[in-house]
Design an enzyme around this catalytic site. Sequence first.
Site, PDB file in Angstrom:
ATOM      1  CE1 TYR A  59       5.740  13.553  -1.140  1.00 46.95           C
ATOM      2  CE2 TYR A  59       4.635  11.529  -1.516  1.00 46.95           C
ATOM      3  CZ  TYR A  59       5.765  12.256  -1.959  1.00 46.95           C
ATOM      4  OH  TYR A  59       6.698  12.045  -2.754  1.00 46.95           O
TER       5      TYR A  59
ATOM      6  CG  PHE B  97       1.380  12.357  -6.448  1.00 51.17           C
ATOM      7  CD1 PHE B  97       2.632  13.172  -6.695  1.00 51.17           C
ATOM      8  CD2 PHE B  97       1.177  11.789  -5.062  1.00 51.17           C
ATOM      9  CE1 PHE B  97       3.342  13.502  -5.575  1.00 51.17           C
ATOM     10  CE2 PHE B  97       1.801  12.535  -4.009  1.00 51.17           C
ATOM     11  CZ  PHE B  97       2.886  13.270  -4.373  1.00 51.17           C
TER      12      PHE B  97
ATOM     13  CB  SER C 107       4.505   3.713  -2.876  1.00 51.59           C
ATOM     14  OG  SER C 107       4.053   4.019  -1.744  1.00 51.59           O
ATOM     15  CE  LYS C 108       6.112  11.568  -6.173  1.00 50.92           C
ATOM     16  NZ  LYS C 108       6.952  12.410  -5.488  1.00 50.92           N
ATOM     17  CB  VAL C 109       1.122   6.240  -1.266  1.00 48.53           C
ATOM     18  CG1 VAL C 109      -0.410   5.981  -0.736  1.00 48.53           C
ATOM     19  CG2 VAL C 109       0.991   4.873  -1.970  1.00 48.53           C
TER      20      VAL C 109
END
Length: 292
Positions: free
Chosen positions: A151, A23, A145-147
């Site tokens: 998170y 995202f 990365s914003k995987v």
Amino acid sequence: MVPWEDAKVHVLTHALHYGTGYFEGIRCYALADGRSAVFRLDEHLRRFFDSGKIIGFPLPYSFEEVKQATLDVIRINRLKACYIRPLAFVGLGEMGLYAPDNPINVLIAAWSWGAYLGDDGIKNGIRAKISSYTRHHVNVMMTKSKVSGNYVNSVLAKSEVKKAGYDEAIMLDAEGYVAEASGENIFVVRDRIVKTTPFTSILPGITRDSILTIARNKGYVVEEERFTRDELYMADEIFFTGTAAEVTPVREVDNRQVGRGCPGAVTLDLQQTFFDIIKGKDEKYSTWLTYL
Ligand code: PMP
């Protein structure tokens, strides 16, 4: 465009089980002249595409298509200022881990969202604590990365320190160096030298990049170097940067006062310039704004 109540997914969506999504977090600001502009949209979308390359599920749309869709979501929802959340995720199909033929679904949502760490935090600084959770090792989760799955590490750290009464978690990397906060990059200032962590085990923040550029242009000495926990305790000033948190001063780390216990002069200087830029008051940085 799908109405809020119809924006649903199937319970067997691959990403819901394995975290296989990625995202972005982007902000659109109301400018001083009444217009609105998205801050560093191209850079955010570039990172969105990069996340897809890193996780191995590239976006099934062109850069221009995603950009247009982002602007459409803001316009059609008539939002003057908002937070924008593009998400790509592996959808319904094969339930095993290896699911190369499942669809990559893409959505873009937008909503009004104030200061992530609070208006008081922006003004007076927040209280941070070093989390007992280590930031991802670079060969465990790829931190550039914003995987979505990445998170969980941030959720654990944030929940741990919030339950202990602090505002935000600072995480150390697998070698014990300061990495970043649960959703922000970190800066320390000592003797007016502005220092932040290099691209080892951190997300390459766009606010981080903006602050580095602003600081260099203002003539500050800027260093991108690894630093240790004790440097936090010796710092004159500490602040966090992030799209949601913007530029938030840190007034306390591990119950130790940072500097004089209030935002320092360098933090305030950089923060003020940042706020001027996002309100469209600083011509020099107008290329960072995509007007609606
Ligand atoms: N680190 C992490 C882990 C984050 O989630 C974020 C927020 N995207 C940041 C740093 C700051 O990045 P940016 O300034 O691009 O929002």
